[in-house]
Design an enzyme around this catalytic site. Structure first.
Site, mmCIF file in Angstrom:
data_model
loop_
_atom_site.group_PDB
_atom_site.id
_atom_site.type_symbol
_atom_site.label_atom_id
_atom_site.label_comp_id
_atom_site.label_asym_id
_atom_site.label_seq_id
_atom_site.Cartn_x
_atom_site.Cartn_y
_atom_site.Cartn_z
ATOM 1 C CB CYS A 1 -2.102 0.865 3.382
ATOM 2 S SG CYS A 1 -3.005 1.187 1.929
ATOM 3 C CB THR A 2 -3.857 4.854 5.819
ATOM 4 O OG1 THR A 2 -2.655 4.732 6.344
ATOM 5 C CG2 THR A 2 -4.549 5.984 6.604
#
Ligand SMILES: [Zn+2]
Ligand SMILES: [Zn+2]
Length: 455
Positions: A199-200
């Site tokens: 994810c980020t």
């Protein structure tokens, strides 16, 4: 004791510019057991406000999630404020690749139920029983393994502009939706496949990995520190990027370029483009991808309806909104029938185009002089305010407005309001306003174009 913001974003931006000091945009998170989140929040506010640290921070019984902008000079002092807490000792701070002094203009710390909205009942499984953390190099190696399934745990508008090669990119608007979808889709692979997730910044995977282990997945791995840390490591260690395109970020930049591949399309004309924007109709504000040509033609709107709306007198716009289910509520976030080229779900890996590098841009010879900077944008009336610092400006002049978010926009001046009255020309020291169809950012630079020849 001051526990909340007192300055407006504009005032803060001006102070930052006047200070002229470099700031760092950074993020971090930590899962922990926090007994009194309210007290924790107040203590952090006092410590950070004193250091001129800004940002958007969530605290909860389960931990902290922070996106911040900190003066570079105060970086070590800021780190010391974290070291006070056992669960943040030695914590890694993800520092953004591209720096922007205006990434955050307020210090907002909110107490929430959770630091990540996951819709999970945590009592059913142990959140600390997380997957194996991988560094960039290890992540790349496992990506090569045919026995690996890689899953993007971000939203459809994030994966659309950039993702890892071969990743499953669920068509979801939030993290909560993606968990059951992926669980269902991968039912038959629990025992023997490597489940590789990213994810980020790592925070979503931290929970997702514990959830999937609880669901019976045997081999669960996560990209430690997310795409942000991956990017830092590939640069530092000279590793090939398996991530293609842009990393979507939630500050006003809306994206950080990781590779020069453009994998998305302008939602209006379909040409390769990965610049997100928000519809200029404040009642809509739809997040979508728009190329420069469509931006100019559509005046930064997502549809002809919105374009018509922004030309109505302000009172009519307000009247039109009354009683209507408008804005983001009409659309799924970032989705609208008006956007013909919107893609989500199965996304292509093949780049559609290469982003222009700075060198190419410099080949376009535009003779220009810097004459001033943006001071304000009145979005309701679409009026921009600039300070002329050098030379002068007259009706009929062609100008270039340039900034990290605004990009390079050329317009011809047809009318100027100088120090409060219409005038034919403005000189150094004058404060001017004129109508502008697009939003300018504080400190965008204003250039007068002397003569342009496209090489
Ligand atoms: Zn377009
Ligand atoms: Zn719109």
């Amino acid at each position: 004791m001051q526990l909340y913001n007192t300055l407006s974003a504009e005032e803060r931006a001006r102070l930052i510019d006047e200070a002229g000091k470099e700031r760092l945009t950074l993020s971090f998170y930590a899962y922990a057991k926090i007994e009194d989140p309210k007290k924790f929040r107040d203590d952090l506010f006092i410590a950070w406000n004193a250091l001129d640290a800004l940002g958007r921070i969530y605290v909860a019984h389960e931990g902290i999630n922070a996106q911040m902008s900190v003066p570079a000079d105060n970086f070590e002092a800021f780190r010391d404020t974290l070291e006070v807490y056992d669960f943040m000792k030695g914590i890694r701070l993800n520092v953004a690749v591209e720096q922007d002094n205006h990434s955050f203009l307020k210090l907002t710390i909110k107490v929430r139920n959770k630091i990540v909205a996951d819709g999970l009942n945590d009592d059913t499984f142990d959140v600390t029983n997380k997957g194996v953390h991988l560094r960039a190099k290890e992540f790349n190696n496992l990506l090569e393994d045919p026995n690996t399934i890689v899953v993007d745990f971000r939203n459809h508008y994030e994966s659309e502009v950039g993702h890892f090669e071969g990743a499953i990119t669920p068509d979801v608007e939030n993290f909560r939706e993606s968990l059951p979808i992926i669980n269902e889709q991968l039912q038959d692979f629990k025992e023997d496949k490597n489940l590789l997730m990213y994810c980020t910044g790592g925070i979503r995977c931290e929970k997702a990995s514990a959830y999937f282990k609880h669901q019976g997945f045997k081999n669960v791995f996560q990209l430690e520190g997310g795409i942000i840390e991956y990017t830092r490591q590939i640069k530092e260690e000279g590793i090939e990027s398996k991530f293609i395109g842009k990393n979507f970020v939630f500050d006003h930049r809306l994206g950080e370029r990781i590779t020069d591949d453009i994998i998305a399309q302008c939602h209006q004309c379909g040409k390769p483009c990965d610049n997100h924007t928000n519809c200029a109709n404040d009642a809509c504000h739809l997040l979508f991808i728009q190329c420069d040509e469509c931006k100019a033609a559509m005046e930064n709107c997502c549809s002809t309806e919105c374009q018509e709306t922004i030309h109505l007198p302000w009172e009519e716009q307000v009247a039109k909104r009354k009683g209507l289910q408008v804005g983001n509520k009409v659309f799924r976030k970032g989705k609208s029938e008006a956007l013909k080229f919107k893609k989500s779900g199965n996304l292509p890996d093949a780049p559609l185009a290469k982003a222009e590098t700075k060198d190419i841009r410099q080949k376009i010879k535009v003779k220009k002089i810097l004459i001033g900077k943006a001071e304000h944008y009145y979005s309701k009336s679409k009026i921009a305010q600039f300070l002329i610092e050098n030379n002068g400006l007259a009706v009929g002049d062609k100008v270039l407005i340039s900034g990290p978010t605004t990009g390079d926009q050329e317009i011809t001046i047809s009318q100027i309001f100088v120090n409060g009255a219409f005038s034919e020309a403005a000189k150094a020291g004058d404060q001017i306003t004129f109508e502008l169809p697009f939003r300018v950012r504080l400190s965008d630079k204003l250039y007068k174009i002397l003569d342009s020849e496209n090489a």
